[in-house]
Design a protein around this motif. Structure first.
Motif, mmCIF file in Angstrom:
data_model
loop_
_atom_site.group_PDB
_atom_site.id
_atom_site.type_symbol
_atom_site.label_atom_id
_atom_site.label_comp_id
_atom_site.label_asym_id
_atom_site.label_seq_id
_atom_site.Cartn_x
_atom_site.Cartn_y
_atom_site.Cartn_z
ATOM 1 N N PRO A 50 66.772 -18.795 75.693
ATOM 2 C CA PRO A 50 67.427 -17.669 76.358
ATOM 3 C C PRO A 50 66.508 -16.448 76.460
ATOM 4 O O PRO A 50 65.907 -16.043 75.473
ATOM 5 N N GLY A 51 66.393 -15.921 77.681
ATOM 6 C CA GLY A 51 65.476 -14.832 77.979
ATOM 7 C C GLY A 51 65.736 -13.583 77.139
ATOM 8 O O GLY A 51 66.873 -13.130 77.007
ATOM 9 N N LEU A 52 64.630 -13.083 76.538
ATOM 10 C CA LEU A 52 64.672 -11.842 75.760
ATOM 11 C C LEU A 52 63.411 -11.062 76.084
ATOM 12 O O LEU A 52 62.375 -11.671 76.334
ATOM 13 N N VAL A 53 63.472 -9.736 76.058
ATOM 14 C CA VAL A 53 62.253 -8.963 76.299
ATOM 15 C C VAL A 53 61.389 -9.034 75.045
ATOM 16 O O VAL A 53 61.794 -8.610 73.973
ATOM 17 N N ARG A 54 60.200 -9.628 75.191
ATOM 18 C CA ARG A 54 59.280 -9.724 74.052
ATOM 19 C C ARG A 54 58.461 -8.445 73.924
ATOM 20 O O ARG A 54 58.152 -7.988 72.837
ATOM 21 N N GLU A 55 58.057 -7.894 75.072
ATOM 22 C CA GLU A 55 57.160 -6.747 75.044
ATOM 23 C C GLU A 55 57.138 -6.070 76.413
ATOM 24 O O GLU A 55 57.364 -6.731 77.427
ATOM 25 N N VAL A 56 56.879 -4.762 76.431
ATOM 26 C CA VAL A 56 56.656 -4.064 77.695
ATOM 27 C C VAL A 56 55.222 -3.535 77.648
ATOM 28 O O VAL A 56 54.852 -2.812 76.725
ATOM 29 N N ILE A 57 54.406 -3.953 78.616
ATOM 30 C CA ILE A 57 52.981 -3.600 78.624
ATOM 31 C C ILE A 57 52.704 -2.558 79.697
ATOM 32 O O ILE A 57 53.187 -2.685 80.825
ATOM 33 N N GLU A 58 51.928 -1.545 79.347
ATOM 34 C CA GLU A 58 51.504 -0.574 80.374
ATOM 35 C C GLU A 58 50.210 -1.062 81.006
ATOM 36 O O GLU A 58 49.309 -1.525 80.299
ATOM 37 N N VAL A 59 50.135 -0.958 82.318
ATOM 38 C CA VAL A 59 48.922 -1.370 83.031
ATOM 39 C C VAL A 59 48.104 -0.108 83.334
ATOM 40 O O VAL A 59 48.447 0.669 84.212
ATOM 41 N N ASN A 60 47.038 0.069 82.539
ATOM 42 C CA ASN A 60 46.241 1.289 82.704
ATOM 43 C C ASN A 60 45.076 1.082 83.660
ATOM 44 O O ASN A 60 43.920 1.205 83.279
ATOM 45 N N LEU A 61 45.404 0.754 84.886
ATOM 46 C CA LEU A 61 44.382 0.663 85.935
ATOM 47 C C LEU A 61 44.614 1.836 86.871
ATOM 48 O O LEU A 61 45.764 2.244 87.051
ATOM 49 N N PRO A 62 43.545 2.397 87.452
ATOM 50 C CA PRO A 62 43.727 3.571 88.316
ATOM 51 C C PRO A 62 44.717 3.312 89.458
ATOM 52 O O PRO A 62 44.926 2.164 89.852
ATOM 53 N N GLY A 63 45.316 4.386 89.972
ATOM 54 C CA GLY A 63 46.285 4.285 91.059
ATOM 55 C C GLY A 63 45.616 3.893 92.379
ATOM 56 O O GLY A 63 44.421 3.620 92.422
ATOM 57 N N GLU A 64 46.403 3.858 93.441
ATOM 58 C CA GLU A 64 45.914 3.500 94.786
ATOM 59 C C GLU A 64 45.046 2.241 94.758
ATOM 60 O O GLU A 64 43.933 2.207 95.268
ATOM 61 N N ARG A 65 45.604 1.207 94.131
ATOM 62 C CA ARG A 65 44.816 -0.025 93.908
ATOM 63 C C ARG A 65 44.531 -0.789 95.195
ATOM 64 O O ARG A 65 43.714 -1.696 95.198
ATOM 65 N N TRP A 66 45.241 -0.447 96.255
ATOM 66 C CA TRP A 66 44.988 -1.140 97.521
ATOM 67 C C TRP A 66 43.675 -0.681 98.143
ATOM 68 O O TRP A 66 43.179 -1.284 99.068
ATOM 69 N N LYS A 67 43.103 0.421 97.568
ATOM 70 C CA LYS A 67 41.862 0.942 98.152
ATOM 71 C C LYS A 67 40.607 0.330 97.522
ATOM 72 O O LYS A 67 39.508 0.544 97.986
ATOM 73 N N TYR A 68 40.774 -0.344 96.381
ATOM 74 C CA TYR A 68 39.624 -1.013 95.756
ATOM 75 C C TYR A 68 40.123 -2.332 95.188
ATOM 76 O O TYR A 68 41.283 -2.668 95.348
ATOM 77 N N ASP A 69 39.244 -3.071 94.527
ATOM 78 C CA ASP A 69 39.710 -4.335 93.963
ATOM 79 C C ASP A 69 39.763 -4.234 92.439
ATOM 80 O O ASP A 69 38.743 -4.382 91.765
ATOM 81 N N PRO A 70 40.942 -3.976 91.885
ATOM 82 C CA PRO A 70 41.024 -3.794 90.425
ATOM 83 C C PRO A 70 40.743 -5.063 89.637
ATOM 84 O O PRO A 70 40.587 -5.021 88.430
ATOM 85 N N ARG A 71 40.641 -6.201 90.363
ATOM 86 C CA ARG A 71 40.431 -7.469 89.658
ATOM 87 C C ARG A 71 39.055 -7.532 88.994
ATOM 88 O O ARG A 71 38.802 -8.403 88.173
ATOM 89 N N THR A 72 38.147 -6.611 89.369
ATOM 90 C CA THR A 72 36.814 -6.605 88.755
ATOM 91 C C THR A 72 36.754 -5.650 87.550
ATOM 92 O O THR A 72 35.733 -5.562 86.877
ATOM 93 N N ASP A 73 37.847 -4.945 87.280
ATOM 94 C CA ASP A 73 37.892 -3.988 86.168
ATOM 95 C C ASP A 73 38.035 -4.746 84.841
ATOM 96 O O ASP A 73 38.865 -5.645 84.742
ATOM 97 N N PRO A 74 37.246 -4.402 83.785
ATOM 98 C CA PRO A 74 37.375 -5.092 82.487
ATOM 99 C C PRO A 74 38.791 -5.010 81.916
ATOM 100 O O PRO A 74 39.251 -5.944 81.244
ATOM 101 N N GLU A 75 39.503 -3.918 82.205
ATOM 102 C CA GLU A 75 40.882 -3.767 81.730
ATOM 103 C C GLU A 75 41.780 -4.837 82.371
ATOM 104 O O GLU A 75 42.698 -5.346 81.738
ATOM 105 N N TYR A 76 41.476 -5.177 83.626
ATOM 106 C CA TYR A 76 42.228 -6.218 84.322
ATOM 107 C C TYR A 76 42.059 -7.554 83.583
ATOM 108 O O TYR A 76 43.031 -8.259 83.307
ATOM 109 N N ALA A 77 40.804 -7.860 83.228
ATOM 110 C CA ALA A 77 40.520 -9.131 82.532
ATOM 111 C C ALA A 77 41.218 -9.153 81.172
ATOM 112 O O ALA A 77 41.773 -10.185 80.768
ATOM 113 N N ARG A 78 41.215 -8.014 80.477
ATOM 114 C CA ARG A 78 41.859 -7.944 79.158
ATOM 115 C C ARG A 78 43.365 -8.217 79.291
ATOM 116 O O ARG A 78 43.932 -9.011 78.545
ATOM 117 N N LEU A 79 43.988 -7.548 80.268
ATOM 118 C CA LEU A 79 45.430 -7.720 80.470
ATOM 119 C C LEU A 79 45.768 -9.149 80.873
ATOM 120 O O LEU A 79 46.759 -9.721 80.436
#
Ligand SMILES: Nc1ncnc2c1ncn2[C@@H]1O[C@H](COP(=O)(O)OP(=O)(O)O)[C@@H](O)[C@H]1O
Ligand SMILES: [Mg+2]
Length: 276
Positions: free
Chosen positions: A224-253
């Motif tokens: 049965p579904g339960l909230v295990r954790e709520v994670i904040e995504v600390n990548l800069p805003g306006e992500r459509w203007k660059y590719d956040p997939r190359t950010d080390p924080e992206y890989a960590r998350l």
């Protein structure tokens, strides 16, 4: 002095079970789908819910939208308990939910029509959102004449016409190919974080999609579904203007979320014991 602010959306202790007839024993059995889900949605945020298939994500969204009742717990929207679909919630479905006998224009107008908005105003509002989602020129096409990616944008335009306070999206890009999916993700951010600014609650089982899009990710357990954790995504805003997939924080998350999902699925024993 601190002022008390009403939360836009508060989900508190939601529980839900279904009764199903077993295909082998033919006996009725009770399946607990949601085991007491609680979280809050911040105004202006993009929040994703991720969890393994079958953990109750769609059921949870249906309860939030007032389409089905919870067994216990409460959903508060703009300070009021939800007991039926609120007029200021917009919904985008996985299977698009479009009406095949209507044109793009008439599909986009549908929500306004249900709300009794008169023809002229309906057409003007629909025109505006058709433009925002990039479908100008396709107004008179029927649903089967446009691609899956375009159909999903029709669904988004329709949800936006009612000027919702929150947009609920249930795996909206699951049935389109990978390239189209990435384009739709970028366009969605451009719209809900740029052109129209909407608080969005987005359900997916795709980790990359959740990280790319979200300010916060709610991790749900297996049934049965339960909230295990709520994670904040600390990548800069306006992500459509660059590719956040190359950010080390992206890989960590990505690693963090994947480890979580893998553990949830393996612990359930669906793959038997680990090979290593
Ligand atoms: N109306 C229903 N009657 C019986 N079982 C249901 C009903 N709706 C959903 N379920 C069951 O609840 C579980 C969770 O479903 P769902 O919310 O669709 O999960 P998800 O969206 O996370 O994949 C599944 O096992 C599904 O079969
Ligand atoms: Mg689902």
């Amino acid at each position: 002095m601190q002022t008390l602010q009403t939360q836009l959306l508060q989900v508190e202790g939601i529980r839900k079970s279904f009764t199903k007839r077993s295909s082998s024993t033919r006996k009725e059995e009770r399946i607990e789908v949601l085991g007491g889900v609680s979280f809050q949605l911040k105004s202006g945020s993009f929040t994703s819910i991720i969890g393994p298939s079958g953990c109750g994500k769609t059921t949870l969204l249906r309860i939030i939208d007032g389409l089905i009742p919870a067994d216990s717990g409460e959903v508060m929207f703009n300070g009021e308990p939800v007991t039926s679909p609120p007029s200021k919630m917009g919904f985008v479905f996985q299977g698009f939910g479009l009406l095949p006998w209507r044109t793009v224009q008439k599909n986009v107008e549908f929500g306004l029509e249900l709300r009794g908005v008169e023809e002229r105003e309906r057409a003007d509002i629909a025109h505006k959102f058709i433009q925002i989602v990039g479908l100008s020129g396709f107004e008179n096409h029927y649903v089967h004449e446009i691609s899956g990616g375009m159909q999903q944008r029709v669904g988004l335009a329709r949800a936006l016409t009612i000027d919702p306070d929150v947009l609920l999206m249930d795996e909206p890009f699951a049935s389109v190919d990978m390239q189209t999916r990435e384009i739709l993700q970028r366009q969605l951010l451009q719209i809900v974080k740029g052109a129209v600014q909407k608080t969005t609650l987005f359900v997916t089982h795709n980790i990359d999609e959740a990280i790319y899009l979200s300010d916060e990710i709610v991790l749900l357990s297996t049934r049965p579904g339960l909230v295990r954790e709520v994670i904040e995504v600390n990548l800069p805003g306006e992500r459509w203007k660059y590719d956040p997939r190359t950010d080390p924080e992206y890989a960590r998350l990505r690693h963090y979320c994947w480890s979580f999902l893998e553990k949830e699925i393996m612990d359930k024993g669906v793959f038997g014991s680990d090979i290593a």
